[in-house]
Scaffold this motif. Structure first.
Motif, PDB file in Angstrom:
ATOM      1  N   ARG A   1     -30.167   5.018 -32.105  1.00  0.00           N
ATOM      2  CA  ARG A   1     -31.238   3.709 -32.265  1.00  0.00           C
ATOM      3  C   ARG A   1     -32.467   4.261 -31.538  1.00  0.00           C
ATOM      4  O   ARG A   1     -33.795   4.219 -32.231  1.00  0.00           O
ATOM      5  N   LEU A   2     -31.472   5.908 -31.448  1.00  0.00           N
ATOM      6  CA  LEU A   2     -34.045   6.348 -31.207  1.00  0.00           C
ATOM      7  C   LEU A   2     -34.328   6.940 -31.573  1.00  0.00           C
ATOM      8  O   LEU A   2     -35.020   7.166 -31.570  1.00  0.00           O
ATOM      9  N   GLY A   3     -33.539   7.878 -32.412  1.00  0.00           N
ATOM     10  CA  GLY A   3     -33.798   8.969 -33.401  1.00  0.00           C
ATOM     11  C   GLY A   3     -33.221   8.516 -35.102  1.00  0.00           C
ATOM     12  O   GLY A   3     -32.049   8.350 -35.247  1.00  0.00           O
ATOM     13  N   ARG A   4     -34.155   9.391 -35.752  1.00  0.00           N
ATOM     14  CA  ARG A   4     -33.372   9.193 -37.549  1.00  0.00           C
ATOM     15  C   ARG A   4     -32.450  10.286 -37.769  1.00  0.00           C
ATOM     16  O   ARG A   4     -32.319  10.275 -38.737  1.00  0.00           O
ATOM     17  N   SER A   5     -32.542  11.348 -36.699  1.00  0.00           N
ATOM     18  CA  SER A   5     -32.217  13.032 -37.196  1.00  0.00           C
ATOM     19  C   SER A   5     -31.817  13.005 -35.733  1.00  0.00           C
ATOM     20  O   SER A   5     -32.838  12.747 -35.000  1.00  0.00           O
TER      21      SER A   5
ATOM     22  N   GLY B   1     -37.016  -2.067 -15.827  1.00  0.00           N
ATOM     23  CA  GLY B   1     -38.110  -3.138 -15.600  1.00  0.00           C
ATOM     24  C   GLY B   1     -38.775  -3.437 -16.466  1.00  0.00           C
ATOM     25  O   GLY B   1     -39.477  -4.999 -16.699  1.00  0.00           O
ATOM     26  N   LYS B   2     -38.451  -3.034 -17.994  1.00  0.00           N
ATOM     27  CA  LYS B   2     -39.926  -3.681 -19.310  1.00  0.00           C
ATOM     28  C   LYS B   2     -38.425  -3.598 -20.221  1.00  0.00           C
ATOM     29  O   LYS B   2     -38.381  -2.284 -20.112  1.00  0.00           O
ATOM     30  N   VAL B   3     -38.434  -4.615 -20.996  1.00  0.00           N
ATOM     31  CA  VAL B   3     -37.320  -4.181 -22.475  1.00  0.00           C
ATOM     32  C   VAL B   3     -37.694  -4.489 -23.405  1.00  0.00           C
ATOM     33  O   VAL B   3     -38.877  -5.241 -24.067  1.00  0.00           O
ATOM     34  N   PHE B   4     -38.259  -3.321 -24.562  1.00  0.00           N
ATOM     35  CA  PHE B   4     -38.267  -3.163 -25.598  1.00  0.00           C
ATOM     36  C   PHE B   4     -37.698  -3.430 -26.590  1.00  0.00           C
ATOM     37  O   PHE B   4     -35.998  -3.339 -26.482  1.00  0.00           O
ATOM     38  N   VAL B   5     -37.563  -4.170 -27.584  1.00  0.00           N
ATOM     39  CA  VAL B   5     -36.182  -4.424 -28.537  1.00  0.00           C
ATOM     40  C   VAL B   5     -37.643  -4.721 -30.097  1.00  0.00           C
ATOM     41  O   VAL B   5     -38.222  -5.277 -30.750  1.00  0.00           O
ATOM     42  N   GLU B   6     -36.823  -3.384 -31.189  1.00  0.00           N
ATOM     43  CA  GLU B   6     -37.089  -2.978 -32.074  1.00  0.00           C
ATOM     44  C   GLU B   6     -36.230  -3.577 -33.095  1.00  0.00           C
ATOM     45  O   GLU B   6     -35.099  -3.646 -33.043  1.00  0.00           O
TER      46      GLU B   6
ATOM     47  N   ALA C   1     -39.577   5.561 -40.401  1.00  0.00           N
ATOM     48  CA  ALA C   1     -40.415   6.733 -39.907  1.00  0.00           C
ATOM     49  C   ALA C   1     -41.257   5.634 -39.469  1.00  0.00           C
ATOM     50  O   ALA C   1     -41.543   5.767 -37.893  1.00  0.00           O
ATOM     51  N   ARG C   2     -41.883   4.359 -39.248  1.00  0.00           N
ATOM     52  CA  ARG C   2     -42.605   3.083 -38.735  1.00  0.00           C
ATOM     53  C   ARG C   2     -41.894   2.033 -37.985  1.00  0.00           C
ATOM     54  O   ARG C   2     -41.945   1.590 -38.681  1.00  0.00           O
ATOM     55  N   ARG C   3     -42.442   2.796 -36.768  1.00  0.00           N
ATOM     56  CA  ARG C   3     -41.582   1.512 -35.715  1.00  0.00           C
ATOM     57  C   ARG C   3     -42.772   0.944 -34.660  1.00  0.00           C
ATOM     58  O   ARG C   3     -42.449   2.075 -33.697  1.00  0.00           O
ATOM     59  N   PRO C   4     -42.718   0.007 -35.196  1.00  0.00           N
ATOM     60  CA  PRO C   4     -44.310  -0.508 -34.184  1.00  0.00           C
ATOM     61  C   PRO C   4     -43.573  -0.674 -32.558  1.00  0.00           C
ATOM     62  O   PRO C   4     -44.713  -0.221 -31.581  1.00  0.00           O
ATOM     63  N   VAL C   5     -42.400  -0.964 -32.506  1.00  0.00           N
ATOM     64  CA  VAL C   5     -41.843  -1.273 -30.921  1.00  0.00           C
ATOM     65  C   VAL C   5     -41.511  -0.208 -30.364  1.00  0.00           C
ATOM     66  O   VAL C   5     -41.816  -0.025 -29.137  1.00  0.00           O
ATOM     67  N   PHE C   6     -40.900   0.640 -30.833  1.00  0.00           N
ATOM     68  CA  PHE C   6     -40.854   2.353 -30.581  1.00  0.00           C
ATOM     69  C   PHE C   6     -42.216   2.836 -30.223  1.00  0.00           C
ATOM     70  O   PHE C   6     -42.267   3.427 -29.380  1.00  0.00           O
ATOM     71  N   ASP C   7     -43.355   3.230 -30.629  1.00  0.00           N
ATOM     72  CA  ASP C   7     -44.316   3.602 -30.703  1.00  0.00           C
ATOM     73  C   ASP C   7     -44.956   2.830 -29.310  1.00  0.00           C
ATOM     74  O   ASP C   7     -45.305   3.543 -28.542  1.00  0.00           O
ATOM     75  N   GLU C   8     -45.191   1.405 -29.414  1.00  0.00           N
ATOM     76  CA  GLU C   8     -45.256   1.045 -28.335  1.00  0.00           C
ATOM     77  C   GLU C   8     -44.508   1.686 -26.571  1.00  0.00           C
ATOM     78  O   GLU C   8     -45.558   1.317 -26.059  1.00  0.00           O
TER      79      GLU C   8
END
Length: 171
Positions: free
Chosen positions: A44-48, A7-12, A19-26
């Motif tokens: 694409r989701l996690g750093r580790s 329904g809604k798409v976010f593109v990071e 460590a800081r991913r503003p679109v992911f935090d949103e």
């Protein structure tokens, strides 16, 4: 993503390593109980693996599902949760093996007398030559740095470690 029923798409655009991913935090703030977070790939989701597991656990506690399209994982089903945890365990095991092999390789190299890190560009002779050029006054620090293929801070650092000859030591 619209084909996946989003329904809604976010593109990071920031790297997953940051460590800081503003679109992911949103995105995380936007998700509510009953929603499903759809990603193209888990990496694409996690750093580790540990971070990915934390994110998945947080989503599950909040009642939010997780789907990874390329891996066919859907944590809204029991089988999907099992598959996700198996994948995470295998990835963590693989990471631990790589760390262990790296440590063993470094220990073996140290036993053979090898040291890690880059080779020093400035030898004692070059430092003495740089000091002489600096003391003579005919060259700028940048010219001295260019002569030896190093940066100005490197020259300054070595000039501090090798004191200028004083009148008492020059005799």
């Amino acid at each position: 993503m619209s084909a996946a029923g989003c329904g809604k798409v976010f593109v990071e655009h920031a790297s997953g390593v940051l460590a800081r991913r503003p679109v992911f935090d949103e995105t995380l703030r936007y998700l509510r109980d009953g929603d499903t977070l759809v990603v193209t790939k888990l990496d694409r989701l996690g750093r580790s693996v540990r971070n990915l597991k934390q994110i998945a656990d947080d989503l599950q506690e909040r009642g939010v599902g997780l789907r990874a399209l390329s891996q066919g994982i859907d944590t809204t089903t029991p089988g999907g949760r099992l598959f996700f945890h198996m994948l995470a365990a295998i990835a963590e095991f693989e990471h631990d093996l790589i760390v262990e092999r790296t440590q063993d390789g470094l220990a073996a190299a140290r036993a053979r007398g090898r040291k890690g890190g880059p080779k020093f560009k400035m030898t004692a002779t070059k430092i003495a030559q740089a000091r002489a050029m600096y003391d003579a006054g005919g060259h700028t620090v940048q010219e001295i740095a260019d002569t030896f293929g190093v940066s100005r801070p490197t020259i300054y650092r070595h000039l501090q470690t090798v004191p200028a000859p004083t009148a008492a030591t020059a005799r």
